[in-house]
Design an enzyme around this catalytic site. Sequence first.
Site, PDB file in Angstrom:
ATOM      1  CB  THR A   1      64.686  33.004  78.594  1.00  0.00           C
ATOM      2  OG1 THR A   1      65.497  32.828  79.677  1.00  0.00           O
ATOM      3  CG2 THR A   1      63.291  32.720  78.762  1.00  0.00           C
TER       4      THR A   1
ATOM      5  NE  ARG B   1      78.045  35.647  75.053  1.00  0.00           N
ATOM      6  CZ  ARG B   1      78.639  36.482  75.714  1.00  0.00           C
ATOM      7  NH1 ARG B   1      79.385  35.963  76.961  1.00  0.00           N
ATOM      8  NH2 ARG B   1      78.829  37.443  75.859  1.00  0.00           N
ATOM      9  N   GLY B   2      76.028  29.217  72.421  1.00  0.00           N
ATOM     10  CA  GLY B   2      75.884  27.673  72.469  1.00  0.00           C
ATOM     11  C   GLY B   2      75.110  27.464  73.923  1.00  0.00           C
TER      12      GLY B   2
ATOM     13  CG  LEU C   1      68.617  26.594  73.193  1.00  0.00           C
ATOM     14  CD1 LEU C   1      67.636  26.198  74.329  1.00  0.00           C
ATOM     15  CD2 LEU C   1      67.736  26.988  72.208  1.00  0.00           C
TER      16      LEU C   1
ATOM     17  CG  PHE D   1      53.933  22.337  78.426  1.00  0.00           C
ATOM     18  CD1 PHE D   1      55.069  22.209  78.278  1.00  0.00           C
ATOM     19  CD2 PHE D   1      52.945  22.181  77.273  1.00  0.00           C
ATOM     20  CE1 PHE D   1      55.803  21.596  77.039  1.00  0.00           C
ATOM     21  CE2 PHE D   1      53.452  21.520  76.081  1.00  0.00           C
ATOM     22  CZ  PHE D   1      54.900  21.326  76.143  1.00  0.00           C
TER      23      PHE D   1
ATOM     24  CE1 TYR E   1      63.549  24.943  71.986  1.00  0.00           C
ATOM     25  CE2 TYR E   1      61.971  26.429  70.885  1.00  0.00           C
ATOM     26  CZ  TYR E   1      62.847  26.247  72.152  1.00  0.00           C
ATOM     27  OH  TYR E   1      63.023  27.096  73.047  1.00  0.00           O
TER      28      TYR E   1
END
Length: 437
Positions: A106, A114-115, A117, A437, A146
């Site tokens: 999250t 803001r980078g 992740l 998961f 992703y």
Amino acid sequence: MGNETNGGPRDPGSGRVKEQGETVDGIQIRAVGEDEVEEWDRALAVGFLRSHVGRATEFRRRQWEPGRMIGAFDGDRIVATFRSFDAELTVPGGAVVKADAITAVTVTATHRRRGLLRRMMTGDLAAARERGAAVAILVAAEYNIYGRYGFGPATRGHGWNIDLLRAGGLRADLPTVPGGRIDLVSMEELRKIGPELFDRWRVTQPGAIDRDELTWQRHTGEIEVPGFDWKEPFAAVHRDAEGTPTGLAVYKVDDTWDGSYPNCTLTVHDLVALDRPTATALWRYLFSVDWVRKVTVENVGPDDPLPMLLNEPRAATPHAENADFMWLRVLDVEAAFNARTYGAPGRVVLDVEDRDGYAAGRWAIEVAADGTGRCARTTDEADLALDASALGALYLAGETLPRLAVAGLVTELRPGAAAAADLLLRTPLLAWNIDGF
């Protein structure tokens, strides 16, 4: 964001994210200490828009392991979360590979773009590769996030809604288990029977992952997590003539009546069977429960023949939530592709583009007549060009090369290469993962 439902800590290994992390624009990304788990749990709830749920601190402490629970700290406040754990992933042929299972991803709405992740993902994938993970896996809450990290949709979730009055039951000519029987078991019994049965089943299904003790405790209500309402289900275990468990169905029934007329829906949460006759016996049982007029199967193999078992297959209509499910990213091409088996003998050379480097290069896959394969780097001319995301989608054969080529996600460098290579990658069973998961 990434989905977060199950999974406790596995063997931590080496190559963890550094405890001190890095600081970018005043935000520090680092591993969460055990004394910070409660704050991390609250940040996770906020990130998933569930700030109203109760605290799950003790459950999160059970999941915590050094270096695998990550937070982005803006001062004393956690504004992004990330967790990974080691899992065993079944690949075509029944072998398992070590997978880095990513969850609880999250970023708080105030700190997007803001980078954060990318920095959390980059650190985790590097540590996973150092630990010896062949692949990374996750369940994507949003489709467009992703692929940029090299993940591709590798399995689909597929379910059915079945009108029992229209279905007319299962065909009478289907095979049965001589001397077999079905019994309802308690949650305590399920905790004893389920793990061994599931471990026998999961190595028969490409795409399945292992379940740890914490997962079984959640499934059976021994541990309840705020925000995930648990109501005790029914558990039906099928045993063969010798009394050995060969299948399991976990389901719930709503108590709905149309005036004085029963109009209940039975929802199947889990159904695993070691053979087709066992699966048939369990379906026949589920379709015969009193007062039930509709059966909803939340997630079953996308090529499961369930509708064709019915006297009226059109009584089964696709579940509204059918969609891509588990995403996969190849971290070690040789380890991943050498572990699986293949559908036909032959050879294909893949030219893979990977901005993060893990799968980048030219790879030759050579398949013998017995279905075993060997993958190695090569300087030979390539047959197909693709990126890491497409490679992840292809690895478990949950997607086909011709379809990706038509979609412009794979480029044929040799005419007919996509169809020929697809025969190599093909598997008898489509990849399927029953577990979030």
